[in-house]
Design an enzyme around this catalytic site. Sequence first.
Site, PDB file in Angstrom:
ATOM      1  N   ASP A  78       0.849  -1.188   0.000  1.00 38.39           N
ATOM      2  CA  ASP A  78       0.000   0.000   0.000  1.00 38.39           C
ATOM      3  C   ASP A  78       0.887   1.241   0.000  1.00 38.39           C
ATOM      4  O   ASP A  78       1.838   1.321   0.787  1.00 38.39           O
ATOM      5  CB  ASP A  78      -0.900  -0.009   1.240  1.00 38.39           C
ATOM      6  CG  ASP A  78      -1.969   1.056   1.170  1.00 38.39           C
ATOM      7  OD1 ASP A  78      -2.819   0.984   0.259  1.00 38.39           O
ATOM      8  OD2 ASP A  78      -1.966   1.968   2.026  1.00 38.39           O
ATOM      9  N   ASN A  86      -2.484  12.975  -4.621  1.00 37.21           N
ATOM     10  CA  ASN A  86      -3.525  13.285  -5.610  1.00 37.21           C
ATOM     11  C   ASN A  86      -4.165  14.641  -5.346  1.00 37.21           C
ATOM     12  O   ASN A  86      -4.399  15.417  -6.273  1.00 37.21           O
ATOM     13  CB  ASN A  86      -4.619  12.204  -5.601  1.00 37.21           C
ATOM     14  CG  ASN A  86      -4.316  11.054  -6.520  1.00 37.21           C
ATOM     15  OD1 ASN A  86      -3.498  11.160  -7.435  1.00 37.21           O
ATOM     16  ND2 ASN A  86      -4.974   9.939  -6.287  1.00 37.21           N
ATOM     17  N   ASP A  95      -1.004   9.345 -10.863  1.00 37.75           N
ATOM     18  CA  ASP A  95      -0.875   8.216 -11.796  1.00 37.75           C
ATOM     19  C   ASP A  95       0.588   7.943 -12.112  1.00 37.75           C
ATOM     20  O   ASP A  95       1.003   6.783 -12.211  1.00 37.75           O
ATOM     21  CB  ASP A  95      -1.641   8.490 -13.092  1.00 37.75           C
ATOM     22  CG  ASP A  95      -3.147   8.369 -12.933  1.00 37.75           C
ATOM     23  OD1 ASP A  95      -3.605   7.937 -11.855  1.00 37.75           O
ATOM     24  OD2 ASP A  95      -3.868   8.719 -13.894  1.00 37.75           O
ATOM     25  N   GLU A 121      -4.311   2.483  -4.885  1.00 42.13           N
ATOM     26  CA  GLU A 121      -2.871   2.571  -4.618  1.00 42.13           C
ATOM     27  C   GLU A 121      -2.386   1.303  -3.922  1.00 42.13           C
ATOM     28  O   GLU A 121      -1.415   1.323  -3.179  1.00 42.13           O
ATOM     29  CB  GLU A 121      -2.536   3.820  -3.799  1.00 42.13           C
ATOM     30  CG  GLU A 121      -2.984   3.805  -2.365  1.00 42.13           C
ATOM     31  CD  GLU A 121      -4.409   4.301  -2.136  1.00 42.13           C
ATOM     32  OE1 GLU A 121      -4.799   4.388  -0.970  1.00 42.13           O
ATOM     33  OE2 GLU A 121      -5.140   4.600  -3.096  1.00 42.13           O
TER      34      GLU A 121
END
Length: 188
Positions: A78, A86, A95, A121
């Site tokens: 993770d 973001n 991304d 993610e």
Amino acid sequence: PIEEAVLVDGDHITLGESILKFISHSSVEARYHEEIYQLATHDALTDLHNRRHFIEMADKEIARAMRHQRMLAMCIIDVDLFKPVNDRYGHNSGDEVLRQIGALVRRHARSDDLPARIGGEEFALLLPECGIDAAVAFAERLREAVAATAFAPGGEPQRITVSIGVAALGPGRGDRPALMAAADAALY
């Protein structure tokens, strides 16, 4: 009766109730089928396997390991504190971070391992023929590689880290849901 003939693109062979179609590797149809397969089994962003394909392959690999009493481990990876990346730099920058991490996971995986992006993610890696100690050592090498990588979302240098949970087949962890739950619990 068996007839012998040279097959050409588009030929059909009937075996009982089954019909087989011969498709040349260079045909448009073969390229179409390959592209459909790639779209169905791979994550477009990272080019790792997608969740659906990972689950299907993990179930098969776990069953094989259980049947032959072989070692197998799973890592759940993770990205730490990804939402602020973001929020601050935008989804395109996020991304790119995921692409870089996907490339690191792929680079560290052995040829028999099964790397995948299984969520936003979140990544997973199935490690056949790998015991818990080797899997933990692998996870630590991957964690260090991510921490040492230069990330620059929005053009701004940023330290990105990951947390990795590791679990191995064992009592109470003889199927994918239980193994994933154990790796997920170890992640937290």
